[in-house]
Design a protein around this motif. Sequence first.
Motif, PDB file in Angstrom:
ATOM      1  N   LYS A  21       0.964  -1.237  -0.072  1.00 38.18           N
ATOM      2  CA  LYS A  21       0.036  -0.102   0.072  1.00 38.18           C
ATOM      3  C   LYS A  21       0.862   1.386  -0.131  1.00 38.18           C
ATOM      4  O   LYS A  21       0.269   2.376   0.314  1.00 38.18           O
ATOM      5  CB  LYS A  21      -0.947  -0.134   1.156  1.00 38.18           C
ATOM      6  CG  LYS A  21      -1.972  -1.206   1.185  1.00 38.18           C
ATOM      7  CD  LYS A  21      -2.823  -1.183   2.185  1.00 38.18           C
ATOM      8  CE  LYS A  21      -3.716  -2.610   2.376  1.00 38.18           C
ATOM      9  NZ  LYS A  21      -4.559  -2.418   3.421  1.00 38.18           N
ATOM     10  N   VAL A  22       2.092   1.379  -0.645  1.00 39.32           N
ATOM     11  CA  VAL A  22       2.992   2.452  -0.530  1.00 39.32           C
ATOM     12  C   VAL A  22       2.496   3.500  -1.598  1.00 39.32           C
ATOM     13  O   VAL A  22       2.928   4.483  -1.741  1.00 39.32           O
ATOM     14  CB  VAL A  22       4.437   2.105  -0.901  1.00 39.32           C
ATOM     15  CG1 VAL A  22       4.846   1.157   0.269  1.00 39.32           C
ATOM     16  CG2 VAL A  22       4.580   1.299  -2.413  1.00 39.32           C
ATOM     17  N   ASP A  23       1.233   3.168  -2.407  1.00 39.76           N
ATOM     18  CA  ASP A  23       0.797   4.009  -3.580  1.00 39.76           C
ATOM     19  C   ASP A  23      -0.471   4.813  -2.992  1.00 39.76           C
ATOM     20  O   ASP A  23      -0.790   5.684  -3.817  1.00 39.76           O
ATOM     21  CB  ASP A  23       0.453   3.044  -4.835  1.00 39.76           C
ATOM     22  CG  ASP A  23      -0.532   2.261  -4.419  1.00 39.76           C
ATOM     23  OD1 ASP A  23      -0.685   1.467  -3.299  1.00 39.76           O
ATOM     24  OD2 ASP A  23      -1.453   1.674  -5.401  1.00 39.76           O
ATOM     25  N   ARG A  24      -0.646   4.737  -1.728  1.00 39.05           N
ATOM     26  CA  ARG A  24      -1.901   5.171  -1.340  1.00 39.05           C
ATOM     27  C   ARG A  24      -1.306   6.682  -0.878  1.00 39.05           C
ATOM     28  O   ARG A  24      -0.521   7.030  -0.615  1.00 39.05           O
ATOM     29  CB  ARG A  24      -2.282   4.544   0.058  1.00 39.05           C
ATOM     30  CG  ARG A  24      -2.790   3.435  -0.598  1.00 39.05           C
ATOM     31  CD  ARG A  24      -4.113   2.785   0.572  1.00 39.05           C
ATOM     32  NE  ARG A  24      -4.875   1.729   0.334  1.00 39.05           N
ATOM     33  CZ  ARG A  24      -5.689   1.004   0.779  1.00 39.05           C
ATOM     34  NH1 ARG A  24      -6.072   1.429   2.083  1.00 39.05           N
ATOM     35  NH2 ARG A  24      -6.217  -0.141   0.363  1.00 39.05           N
ATOM     36  N   VAL A  25      -2.461   7.630  -1.070  1.00 39.91           N
ATOM     37  CA  VAL A  25      -2.135   8.957  -0.445  1.00 39.91           C
ATOM     38  C   VAL A  25      -1.789   8.993   1.034  1.00 39.91           C
ATOM     39  O   VAL A  25      -2.338   8.407   1.971  1.00 39.91           O
ATOM     40  CB  VAL A  25      -3.538   9.815  -0.652  1.00 39.91           C
ATOM     41  CG1 VAL A  25      -3.177  11.302  -0.139  1.00 39.91           C
ATOM     42  CG2 VAL A  25      -3.949   9.706  -2.202  1.00 39.91           C
ATOM     43  N   GLY A  26      -0.788   9.696   1.145  1.00 40.35           N
ATOM     44  CA  GLY A  26      -0.146   9.755   2.674  1.00 40.35           C
ATOM     45  C   GLY A  26       1.040   8.827   2.999  1.00 40.35           C
ATOM     46  O   GLY A  26       1.387   8.903   4.193  1.00 40.35           O
ATOM     47  N   ALA A  27       1.089   7.888   2.129  1.00 41.61           N
ATOM     48  CA  ALA A  27       2.121   6.862   2.387  1.00 41.61           C
ATOM     49  C   ALA A  27       3.495   7.577   2.303  1.00 41.61           C
ATOM     50  O   ALA A  27       3.996   8.327   1.614  1.00 41.61           O
ATOM     51  CB  ALA A  27       2.174   5.801   1.371  1.00 41.61           C
ATOM     52  N   ASN A  28       4.384   7.328   3.393  1.00 43.12           N
ATOM     53  CA  ASN A  28       5.678   7.933   3.410  1.00 43.12           C
ATOM     54  C   ASN A  28       6.654   6.773   3.449  1.00 43.12           C
ATOM     55  O   ASN A  28       7.031   6.098   4.321  1.00 43.12           O
ATOM     56  CB  ASN A  28       5.785   8.672   4.757  1.00 43.12           C
ATOM     57  CG  ASN A  28       6.970   9.436   5.073  1.00 43.12           C
ATOM     58  OD1 ASN A  28       7.971   8.964   4.213  1.00 43.12           O
ATOM     59  ND2 ASN A  28       7.087  10.347   5.749  1.00 43.12           N
ATOM     60  N   CYS A  29       7.005   6.341   2.383  1.00 42.87           N
ATOM     61  CA  CYS A  29       7.875   5.301   1.829  1.00 42.87           C
ATOM     62  C   CYS A  29       9.236   5.478   2.654  1.00 42.87           C
ATOM     63  O   CYS A  29       9.919   4.566   3.184  1.00 42.87           O
ATOM     64  CB  CYS A  29       8.168   5.024   0.377  1.00 42.87           C
ATOM     65  SG  CYS A  29       6.980   4.648  -0.566  1.00 42.87           S
ATOM     66  N   ASN A  30       9.930   6.700   2.721  1.00 40.34           N
ATOM     67  CA  ASN A  30      11.083   6.768   3.381  1.00 40.34           C
ATOM     68  C   ASN A  30      11.103   6.606   4.824  1.00 40.34           C
ATOM     69  O   ASN A  30      11.874   5.862   5.261  1.00 40.34           O
ATOM     70  CB  ASN A  30      11.676   8.278   2.907  1.00 40.34           C
ATOM     71  CG  ASN A  30      12.124   8.691   1.602  1.00 40.34           C
ATOM     72  OD1 ASN A  30      12.438   7.580   0.973  1.00 40.34           O
ATOM     73  ND2 ASN A  30      11.915  10.033   1.094  1.00 40.34           N
ATOM     74  N   LYS A  31       9.898   7.072   5.269  1.00 42.22           N
ATOM     75  CA  LYS A  31       9.924   6.558   6.709  1.00 42.22           C
ATOM     76  C   LYS A  31       9.756   5.217   7.116  1.00 42.22           C
ATOM     77  O   LYS A  31      10.310   4.550   8.065  1.00 42.22           O
ATOM     78  CB  LYS A  31       8.579   7.286   7.327  1.00 42.22           C
ATOM     79  CG  LYS A  31       8.239   7.160   8.819  1.00 42.22           C
ATOM     80  CD  LYS A  31       7.038   7.775   9.392  1.00 42.22           C
ATOM     81  CE  LYS A  31       6.743   7.408  10.512  1.00 42.22           C
ATOM     82  NZ  LYS A  31       5.543   8.005  11.115  1.00 42.22           N
ATOM     83  N   VAL A  32       8.952   4.487   6.317  1.00 45.73           N
ATOM     84  CA  VAL A  32       8.962   2.892   6.563  1.00 45.73           C
ATOM     85  C   VAL A  32      10.227   2.394   6.376  1.00 45.73           C
ATOM     86  O   VAL A  32      10.657   1.640   7.149  1.00 45.73           O
ATOM     87  CB  VAL A  32       7.984   2.434   5.282  1.00 45.73           C
ATOM     88  CG1 VAL A  32       8.031   1.053   5.390  1.00 45.73           C
ATOM     89  CG2 VAL A  32       6.684   2.835   5.607  1.00 45.73           C
ATOM     90  N   PHE A  33      10.989   2.760   5.353  1.00 42.87           N
ATOM     91  CA  PHE A  33      12.442   2.108   5.092  1.00 42.87           C
ATOM     92  C   PHE A  33      13.317   2.580   6.257  1.00 42.87           C
ATOM     93  O   PHE A  33      14.035   1.695   6.580  1.00 42.87           O
ATOM     94  CB  PHE A  33      13.031   2.706   3.953  1.00 42.87           C
ATOM     95  CG  PHE A  33      12.021   2.420   2.492  1.00 42.87           C
ATOM     96  CD1 PHE A  33      11.693   1.051   2.388  1.00 42.87           C
ATOM     97  CD2 PHE A  33      12.045   3.171   1.460  1.00 42.87           C
ATOM     98  CE1 PHE A  33      11.219   0.604   1.288  1.00 42.87           C
ATOM     99  CE2 PHE A  33      11.432   2.695   0.162  1.00 42.87           C
ATOM    100  CZ  PHE A  33      11.034   1.479   0.043  1.00 42.87           C
ATOM    101  N   LYS A  34      13.151   3.747   6.783  1.00 43.59           N
ATOM    102  CA  LYS A  34      14.193   4.041   7.904  1.00 43.59           C
ATOM    103  C   LYS A  34      13.804   3.247   9.294  1.00 43.59           C
ATOM    104  O   LYS A  34      14.772   2.803   9.988  1.00 43.59           O
ATOM    105  CB  LYS A  34      14.086   5.237   8.312  1.00 43.59           C
ATOM    106  CG  LYS A  34      14.847   6.397   7.094  1.00 43.59           C
ATOM    107  CD  LYS A  34      14.521   8.064   7.491  1.00 43.59           C
ATOM    108  CE  LYS A  34      15.394   8.749   6.476  1.00 43.59           C
ATOM    109  NZ  LYS A  34      15.092  10.285   6.649  1.00 43.59           N
TER     110      LYS A  34
END
Length: 40
Positions: A21-34
């Motif tokens: 669900k990284v394509d959803r509005v408000g998703a923060n991929c960088n935060k998840v990876f960190k």
Amino acid sequence: MEILFNTLKALKIPTIIFINKVDRVGANCNKVFKEIKNGV
């Protein structure tokens, strides 16, 4: 979840993490990876 990942690491069991669900509005991929990298 943290206990599970610590156990997998201690037993040296290779683990794959799927990020959904990284394509959803408000998703923060960088935060998840960190968080994954830092073990949070």
